[in-house]
Enzyme design. Structure first.
Site, PDB file in Angstrom:
ATOM      1  N   MET A 185       8.920  -4.130   0.474  1.00 18.30           N
ATOM      2  CA  MET A 185       9.429  -2.858   0.982  1.00 18.30           C
ATOM      3  C   MET A 185       8.883  -2.650   2.384  1.00 18.30           C
ATOM      4  SD  MET A 185       7.495  -0.005  -1.333  1.00 18.30           S
ATOM      5  CE  MET A 185       5.762  -0.067  -1.758  1.00 18.30           C
TER       6      MET A 185
ATOM      7  N   TYR B 247      -3.060   2.312   0.717  1.00 18.18           N
ATOM      8  CA  TYR B 247      -1.617   2.068   0.710  1.00 18.18           C
ATOM      9  C   TYR B 247      -0.913   2.738  -0.461  1.00 18.18           C
ATOM     10  CZ  TYR B 247      -2.453  -2.318  -2.118  1.00 18.18           C
ATOM     11  OH  TYR B 247      -2.802  -3.265  -3.034  1.00 18.18           O
ATOM     12  N   GLU B 248       0.418   2.780  -0.353  1.00 18.32           N
ATOM     13  CA  GLU B 248       1.287   3.530  -1.271  1.00 18.32           C
ATOM     14  C   GLU B 248       0.947   5.018  -1.290  1.00 18.32           C
ATOM     15  OE1 GLU B 248       3.830   2.062  -2.004  1.00 18.32           O
ATOM     16  OE2 GLU B 248       3.024   0.135  -1.425  1.00 18.32           O
ATOM     17  N   GLY B 249       0.562   5.523  -0.141  1.00 25.04           N
ATOM     18  CA  GLY B 249       0.138   6.911  -0.024  1.00 25.04           C
ATOM     19  C   GLY B 249      -1.355   6.991  -0.222  1.00 25.04           C
TER      20      GLY B 249
END
Length: 560
Positions: A161, A421-423
């Site tokens: 992504m 990561y991923e928020g």
């Protein structure tokens, strides 16, 4: 000693603490019997222990490298990935319509836990593909599904992504990547993305990039973002990888850890892409993949914590200083608290996974709301535990932990990014106190009521532990009521300690249930409830403090 997958621990949690059996009673997951769970976890554990774990150190010492525009993987990674693909481990929870196993996401979460502890750098590859499969299942056209999903499930193609850009960071709405219609249903994608895990490799024959980009004249911010499938090689008429697309790897990031996982700077130079989902609705589609990844990243933290704990435990048993150091009170304290935290984080993650699956199987809103509430807690607490346990693992090793040759430091270097990561975990906490409290706290109060009811039921068998859990849940309820009355800024100022306190209460609840199911586990439950749970009260004091004192400090006050 070598890494040992925690199959028995996961089975215990699913059997006794976060019941998995009701899933097998639903029509959707009727095949997920106890025998199936046992077979799947046992075989996955063997793969982790015998194939993936022995390569973790090689990935750290011999990083992925960029040669003539192509990424070359760490020694042994390609062969190990082939076994992951051949064993169908990429597709445990993927739809059977396209060749997946169709098993509950909970089993996928458990397997990712074990794979992360064995070799986090390699595990990142199938994890991303799993998230992309789910995003395509929900949002892609039938043509894209039919072409891409079977190959992703088979592991012959892998997924990424592409969100972040150099100027944007977490502000995804500031992205500049463009998507120009080409008049034939395709789009020319132009822009640069950074921090793309496994953006290129020699593990698979094609790499499928989900890319966020803007259509011409799109609205500013996140409302003007669309999502596109941009493969490394364009599929030919037979659906096989054909000519190279107009994209390339500019460079690989030089990272603190996860050296075996190539993190790429990607350049899209008029690359051909196909829209996934509706125009200007790309964030909604990408959030499907991101939410999948958030729980998965929390589980990565738990897996690394398991590996770091096992290494520290083995060292403490073998290292002699006035006798084995495991006999020293402070070393015993560190090990006991490490194990107790791992159990709590693992139970929370599996509870979140079960709620996700029950929501899919029953369609009941209560399960969806619970899964949504638990996702930021599972992500932030799981990764915080991973960092803390890996750090304590170094401490158990003493001076030898600071020496790279022992391998203890790798766990901390590898896991540190998971809180980012991923928020970031701060963003997870703000999501919890913001979006997840838009129901006026109803989902939170339902969960806390269950904790209190369970504690009441446990008072006769374990009075001291049960009372402490009940009191903590009641304090958490009061803090949640106060939180809902706060302004958004005050909520955000106390979001991180609030999330941490919630996790502590849930962790104590699951420890109490474990102790009721197996009396031998009362000793570990006592460690968590007496030594770790009290920290929730201090966290809630910070959560209640609001934002006034933070913003009373000017930037000049914060200077040197």
């Amino acid at each position: 000693m070598a890494y040992r997958s925690p199959v028995a621990e996961i089975r215990f949690i699913l059997d006794k603490v976060v019941p998995f059996a009701p899933l097998a009673e639903t029509e959707r997951f009727a095949e997920a019997t106890g025998e199936t769970v046992e077979a799947v976890l046992t075989e996955a554990g063997r793969l982790c222990d015998e194939v993936m774990a022995p390569l973790s150190r090689a990935g750290d010492l011999h990083p992925a490298r960029l040669e003539n525009g192509v990424v070359r993987s760490s020694p042994g990674f390609k062969e190990a990935y082939a076994q992951i693909a051949e064993g169908h481990w990429v597709a445990v929870a993927a739809t059977q319509e396209y060749g997946g196993m169709g098993l509950p996401q909970t089993l996928c979460v458990a397997i990712n836990d074990m794979m992360s502890g064995a070799n986090l750098a390699l595990q990142l590859n199938p994890l991303l593909t799993q998230g992309q499969i789910e995003a395509l299942e929900h949002h892609a056209s039938e043509e894209i599904k039919a072409l891409y999903i079977p190959k992703l499930i088979a592991g012959t193609w892998s997924g990424t992504m592409n969100l972040t850009e150099p100027q944007a960071g977490s502000d995804v709405g500031a992205l500049r990547t463009k998507a120009e219609p080409q008049g034939d249903g395709t789009y020319a994608i132009t822009g640069q993305k950074i921090f793309i895990s496994w953006g290129d490799s020699d593990l698979t024959e094609n790499i499928c990039h989900l890319v966020l980009a803007r259509l011409p004249d799109a609205a500013p911010g996140t409302k003007g973002i669309s999502l596109f499938m941009v493969p490394k090689r364009l599929p030919d008429a037979a659906g096989n990888p054909g000519v190279a697309n107009s994209l390339k790897v500019v460079s690989l990031e030089h990272k603190m850890g996860l050296h075996g996982s190539p993190t790429c700077v990607m350049s899209f130079e008029g690359a051909t892409g196909w829209m996934v989902g509706e125009p200007n609705k790309g964030m909604a589609a990408m959030f499907t993949m991101m939410n999948n990844a958030r729980l998965a990243v929390g589980v990565q933290g738990i897996g690394i914590a398991e590996g770091a704990y096992q290494k520290a435990l083995d060292y403490a048993r073998e290292r002699v200083q006035f006798g084995p150091i495991i006999a020293h009170a402070d070393v015993r304290r560190m090990l006991a608290e490490m194990r107790a935290e791992i159990f709590a984080a693992r139970a929370i993650a599996l509870a979140c996974a079960v709620a996700l699956d029950m929501g899919r199987a029953t369609g009941k809103e209560g399960w969806h709301a619970r899964a949504a509430l638990l996702t930021p807690i599972a992500k932030a607490y799981g990764t915080d535990v991973g960092i803390h346990v890996a750090d304590q693992g170094i401490q158990v090793h003493g001076g030898m932990g600071f020496i790279e040759e022992t391998g203890a430091a790798q766990y901390l270097r590898d896991v540190r990014v998971t809180a980012i990561y991923e928020g970031t975990n701060g963003i997870q906490a703000m999501d919890l106190v913001g979006r997840k409290m838009m129901d006026e706290g109803r989902a939170a109060f339902r969960l806390l009521q269950e904790v209190e009811d369970a504690a009441k039921a446990a008072r006769e068998a374990l009075p001291d532990l049960a009372e402490a859990v009940w009191q903590a849940a009641e304090t958490m309820r009061e803090a949640t009521e106060a939180l809902i009355a706060q302004s958004t800024q005050d909520r955000f100022a106390g979001a991180v300690p609030y999330l941490r306190a919630f996790a502590r209460v849930l962790g104590a609840h699951y420890h109490l249930q474990a102790a009721l199911a197996d009396g031998a586990r009362a000793k570990l439950a006592a460690i968590y409830i007496r030594r770790i749970l009290p920290q929730a009260e201090a966290d809630l004091a910070a959560a209640r403090a609001g934002a006034v004192d933070l913003f009373a400090l000017s930037p000049e006050d914060l200077g040197a």
